[in-house]
Design a protein around this motif. Structure first.
Motif, PDB file in Angstrom:
ATOM      1  N   GLY A 199     -36.387   7.035  27.631  1.00  0.00           N
ATOM      2  CA  GLY A 199     -37.090   8.194  28.096  1.00  0.00           C
ATOM      3  C   GLY A 199     -37.996   7.819  29.125  1.00  0.00           C
ATOM      4  N   ILE A 205     -35.329  11.254  32.225  1.00  0.00           N
ATOM      5  CA  ILE A 205     -36.341  12.147  32.874  1.00  0.00           C
ATOM      6  C   ILE A 205     -35.692  13.199  33.681  1.00  0.00           C
ATOM      7  N   TYR A 255     -39.443  10.237  26.076  1.00  0.00           N
ATOM      8  CA  TYR A 255     -39.811  11.316  26.922  1.00  0.00           C
ATOM      9  C   TYR A 255     -40.997  12.217  26.865  1.00  0.00           C
ATOM     10  N   ARG A 259     -44.748  12.087  28.612  1.00  0.00           N
ATOM     11  CA  ARG A 259     -45.218  13.442  29.501  1.00  0.00           C
ATOM     12  C   ARG A 259     -46.523  13.974  29.022  1.00  0.00           C
TER      13      ARG A 259
END
Length: 278
Positions: A199, A205, A255, A259
């Protein structure tokens, strides 16, 4: 003066943590009776030490109930005091004791090893709830060393928001305060070209960024954490661990953690852990 108190279950890695702290310049004391913590800390401060680490656990069970008051006394002395609790799942601890052939500190002729571990959990229950916790069940020694170094590098005056990715197939982390399941989202593992990546990689992504449900899920988690973070800060919490889980712990959860960390950096102190990648 900074004082780090290390506690936790036998076999969970307290010796490794203490060694890392000693290598980082802390004056370390192992297996200190809880009733002596204030006295020892004041002595070290008067001797000119700026940083100390003390291990207190079930081996000093007769005085363990005094530890919360000892910590409060040190804070009244304007010392920077932190409690770090290491834990692990019972099957992981049983395996470690079997491999090393060590004897559990609570062992006797009447109790099995799992029973001793459960008794120790109950004995340390009050301390567990006061501490920053690290679940070492699936951690290598080198990964734990890295996590301890990350811990001591933080600014103690600010709440630390810790985002952790994990794989549900390897069980839920014991140190989670908030937990979110992202397994319902598209899995890059089933895309042959994406499977080797994680990720953190651009290809994964871009794949996840393009999905509407992924963005909806991210917005919901971000909003939930954002809304409740001030409440935890008002409660004088030093650490808040947000765990994000997927099947393998390599794509979707990683991921989301990356983020979310980007979004909250600047709002508070942020730390990132990827359990399966570590």
């Amino acid at each position: 003066m900074q004082v780090i108190v290390i506690s936790g279950l036998a076999g969970s890695g307290k010796s490794i943590a203490l060694t890392v702290l000693e290598d980082s310049g802390y004056y370390c004391v192992d297996n200190l009776p809880a009733n002596l913590l204030r006295e020892v800390a004041l002595y070290l401060k008067e001797s000119g030490h700026q940083r100390a680490a003390v291990s207190i656990d079930a081996r000093s069970r007769e005085t363990l109930h005094l530890l919360p008051q000892q910590l409060a006394d040190l804070r009244r002395q304007e010392m920077d005091v932190h409690l770090l609790f290491l834990e692990a799942k019972t099957d992981a601890l049983v395996k470690r004791f079997s491999e090393t052939r060590r004897r559990h500190p609570l062992s006797d002729d009447r109790s099995t090893l799992p029973e001793c571990i459960q008794s120790e959990r109950e004995m340390l229950g009050e301390i567990h709830d006061l501490a920053n916790r690290i679940d070492t069940s699936d951690l290598s020694a080198s990964a734990l060393r890295t996590w301890i170094r990350d811990f001591i590098s933080l600014n103690p005056a600010r709440l630390t928001l810790l985002f952790q990715s994990f794989a549900f197939k390897h069980s839920i982390p014991l140190d989670s305060d908030m937990l979110f399941d992202v397994r319902c989202l598209p899995n890059p593992h089933y895309e042959p070209l994406l499977r080797p990546f994680t990720g953190k990689d651009d290809a994964v992504i871009e794949y996840l960024d393009a999905n509407i449900d992924v963005n909806r899920m991210f917005d919901d988690i971000r909003e939930f954490v954002d809304d409740w973070l001030p409440c935890f800060i008002r409660d004088s919490r030093n650490y808040l661990t947000v765990a994000i889980g997927c099947t393998g712990g390599r794509h979707r959860s990683v991921y989301f953690v990356e983020r979310l960390a980007r979004y909250f950096t600047g709002k508070t102190q942020v730390l990132v852990r990827h359990r399966e990648l570590d």
